[in-house]
Design a protein around this motif. Structure first.
Motif, short mmCIF file in Angstrom:
data_model
loop_
_atom_site.label_atom_id
_atom_site.label_comp_id
_atom_site.label_asym_id
_atom_site.label_seq_id
_atom_site.Cartn_x
_atom_site.Cartn_y
_atom_site.Cartn_z
N PRO A 53 0.61 -1.22 -0.07
CA PRO A 53 0.06 0.14 -0.05
C PRO A 53 0.89 1.45 0.00
O PRO A 53 0.39 2.19 -0.55
N LEU A 54 1.98 1.25 0.64
CA LEU A 54 2.74 2.56 0.85
C LEU A 54 3.10 2.72 -0.63
O LEU A 54 3.44 4.04 -0.96
N ASP A 55 3.71 1.67 -1.56
CA ASP A 55 4.00 1.91 -2.75
C ASP A 55 2.79 2.62 -3.84
O ASP A 55 3.20 3.58 -4.48
N VAL A 56 1.72 1.93 -3.55
CA VAL A 56 0.38 2.43 -4.48
C VAL A 56 0.01 3.90 -4.05
O VAL A 56 -0.09 4.81 -4.91
N LEU A 57 0.17 4.22 -2.83
CA LEU A 57 -0.37 5.80 -2.52
C LEU A 57 0.88 6.64 -2.90
O LEU A 57 0.73 7.72 -2.98
N GLY A 58 2.23 6.20 -2.54
CA GLY A 58 3.26 7.00 -3.15
C GLY A 58 3.31 7.52 -4.59
O GLY A 58 3.66 8.47 -5.03
N ARG A 59 2.46 6.54 -5.43
CA ARG A 59 2.66 6.70 -6.84
C ARG A 59 1.45 7.50 -7.13
O ARG A 59 1.19 8.09 -8.22
N ALA A 60 0.47 7.92 -6.22
CA ALA A 60 -0.90 8.51 -6.65
C ALA A 60 -0.93 9.72 -7.37
O ALA A 60 -1.37 9.83 -8.43
N ALA A 61 -0.06 10.51 -6.65
CA ALA A 61 0.08 11.90 -7.28
C ALA A 61 0.77 12.02 -8.54
O ALA A 61 0.27 12.50 -9.62
N GLY A 62 1.66 10.94 -8.89
CA GLY A 62 2.31 11.13 -10.27
C GLY A 62 1.40 10.49 -11.26
O GLY A 62 1.47 10.74 -12.44
N VAL A 63 0.74 9.38 -10.90
CA VAL A 63 -0.52 8.76 -11.96
C VAL A 63 -1.24 9.87 -12.21
O VAL A 63 -1.78 9.86 -13.29
N LEU A 64 -1.97 10.83 -11.32
CA LEU A 64 -2.76 11.98 -11.79
C LEU A 64 -2.13 12.80 -12.66
O LEU A 64 -2.70 13.27 -13.68
N ALA A 65 -0.94 13.00 -12.26
CA ALA A 65 -0.05 14.07 -13.40
C ALA A 65 -0.06 13.30 -14.70
O ALA A 65 -0.23 14.22 -15.78
N GLU A 66 -0.03 12.25 -14.63
CA GLU A 66 0.00 11.40 -16.11
C GLU A 66 -1.10 11.67 -16.87
O GLU A 66 -1.26 11.49 -18.02
N THR A 67 -2.31 11.41 -15.92
CA THR A 67 -3.70 11.44 -16.44
C THR A 67 -4.05 12.73 -17.11
O THR A 67 -4.73 12.95 -17.96
N GLY A 68 -3.75 13.72 -16.44
CA GLY A 68 -3.80 15.01 -16.83
C GLY A 68 -4.98 15.69 -16.07
O GLY A 68 -4.95 16.08 -14.97
N GLY A 69 -6.06 16.00 -16.91
CA GLY A 69 -7.09 16.87 -16.24
C GLY A 69 -8.12 15.66 -15.80
O GLY A 69 -8.32 14.68 -16.16
N ALA A 70 -9.23 16.37 -14.86
CA ALA A 70 -10.32 15.63 -14.05
C ALA A 70 -11.13 16.64 -13.46
O ALA A 70 -11.00 17.73 -13.08
N GLU A 71 -12.48 16.03 -13.59
CA GLU A 71 -13.53 16.87 -12.85
C GLU A 71 -13.36 16.50 -11.47
O GLU A 71 -13.19 15.51 -10.92
N ALA A 72 -13.85 17.56 -10.47
CA ALA A 72 -13.56 17.49 -9.13
C ALA A 72 -14.86 18.06 -8.48
O ALA A 72 -15.30 19.03 -8.77
N ARG A 73 -15.05 17.37 -7.24
CA ARG A 73 -16.00 17.81 -6.36
C ARG A 73 -15.39 17.74 -4.93
O ARG A 73 -14.87 16.83 -4.75
N THR A 74 -15.59 18.70 -4.11
CA THR A 74 -15.00 18.74 -2.81
C THR A 74 -15.92 19.24 -1.99
O THR A 74 -17.08 19.81 -2.10
N SER A 75 -15.60 18.89 -0.69
CA SER A 75 -16.47 19.25 0.41
C SER A 75 -15.58 19.52 1.63
O SER A 75 -14.57 18.60 1.83
N MET A 76 -15.81 20.18 2.57
CA MET A 76 -15.06 20.67 3.69
C MET A 76 -16.07 20.71 5.03
O MET A 76 -17.12 21.51 4.84
N GLU A 77 -15.97 20.10 5.95
CA GLU A 77 -16.70 19.86 7.29
C GLU A 77 -16.07 20.77 8.37
O GLU A 77 -15.23 19.75 8.87
N THR A 78 -16.39 21.37 9.30
CA THR A 78 -15.73 21.71 10.64
C THR A 78 -16.93 21.57 11.70
O THR A 78 -17.80 22.06 11.45
N ALA A 79 -16.42 21.26 12.46
CA ALA A 79 -17.14 21.11 13.90
C ALA A 79 -16.56 21.59 15.06
O ALA A 79 -15.32 21.21 15.58
N ALA A 80 -16.74 22.88 15.62
CA ALA A 80 -16.48 23.56 16.63
C ALA A 80 -17.68 24.05 17.56
O ALA A 80 -18.24 24.78 16.87
#
Length: 289
Positions: A53-80
């Motif tokens: 798993p450490l190898d798979v995760l370590g490559r994730a950013a590089g794989v995305l860079a090779e892929t190029g563009g993507a659509e994204a949805r984000t969300s952020m939640e704070t509880a305080a």
């Protein structure tokens, strides 16, 4: 379900309190929906499951860079303080250029007003541009923020975690459990749960992301960032959820947790980002509060 656990050295240390600025000033949001198509291949699934798993995760950013563009949805939640706040975003991101354009929707205010216009955010290496920022900024002007100068490296300030930074954080994984296969929007994905170290991630990050992640390593109260990551059989990051912790200001400095979720789909999508000219950037005073 086969569960495999992998460990690497590293720990958490205390750092000075983070005062979240920009869009959220201690706000944030949770989940994203939707997804892209894609098939599955039995041999590909077996290969992913067998890899360290450490190898798979370590490559994730590089794989995305090779892929190029993507659509994204984000969300952020704070509880305080018993209050939960959610911010959502949607747009496209170019992982090669590390640039993106997102529309960010703020939550309703305490009075229930829902007339806030979405904020347009342009993400670029070392910079965040915001339009419809409010706080005294003219409607036709952009605000530019140097993300390397932010105490959180813009992991939470803009209400959106930069997609490439989210992927680069996985380079800092040091305690990972393979949770097995699951399905996300019709795509078979491999689920990894672990803890990333901000300092390790900053050292391993690409030059464009290193400054922001280095700033975050100094700003958060904990270097350790728990995460859940879901990758398809091609090693592309489909979904990742990070849990950031920092100390709030005031005499009763309680710890605040921000849960940031990124969903990626539509790989290969065209991405067009044009940064504003200097004349279009607001340089006046921004009201606080």
């Amino acid at each position: 379900m086969v569960v495999q656990q992998y460990r690497d050295g590293g720990g958490a240390r205390a750092a000075r309190a983070l005062a979240v600025a920009g869009v959220i000033a201690v706000t944030a949001g949770c989940v994203g929906g939707g997804g892209g198509g894609g098939g599955s291949d039995g041999s590909g699934q077996r290969a992913m499951a067998a890899e360290r798993p450490l190898d798979v995760l370590g490559r994730a950013a590089g794989v995305l860079a090779e892929t190029g563009g993507a659509e994204a949805r984000t969300s952020m939640e704070t509880a305080a303080g018993g209050t939960r706040v959610t911010i959502r975003g949607e747009g496209t991101y170019d992982f090669r250029k590390q640039m993106g354009r997102l529309k960010v929707v703020l939550p309703t205010d305490a009075a229930g007003a829902d007339d806030r216009r979405p904020i347009t955010e342009l993400l670029a290496p070392g910079a965040l541009y915001m339009k419809n920022r409010g706080a005294g900024v003219p409607d036709d002007k952009w605000v530019r923020i140097d993300t390397t100068a932010l105490e959180d490296g813009n992991l939470v300030t803009g209400g959106v975690t930069d997609p490439m930074a989210a992927a680069e954080l996985l380079r800092g994984a040091g305690d990972v459990t393979y949770m097995g296969e699951s399905e996300l929007a019709g795509v078979t994905v491999h689920h990894y749960r672990g803890v990333a170290d901000l300092n390790r991630a900053a050292r391993a990050a690409s030059p464009q992301s290193r400054g922001a992640l280095s700033a975050a390593a100094k700003g958060f109260s904990k270097d350790a960032v728990p995460f859940d990551a879901y990758l398809d059989e091609e090693g592309r990051l489909r979904k990742v959820r990070h849990r950031f912790s920092f100390a709030s200001e005031g005499r009763e400095a309680a710890e605040v947790t921000v849960v940031s979720t990124l969903l990626l789909y539509g790989f290969g999508a065209p991405v067009t980002v044009t940064l504003p000219d200097d004349d279009d950037i607001y340089t006046g005073e921004i009201r606080q509060g």
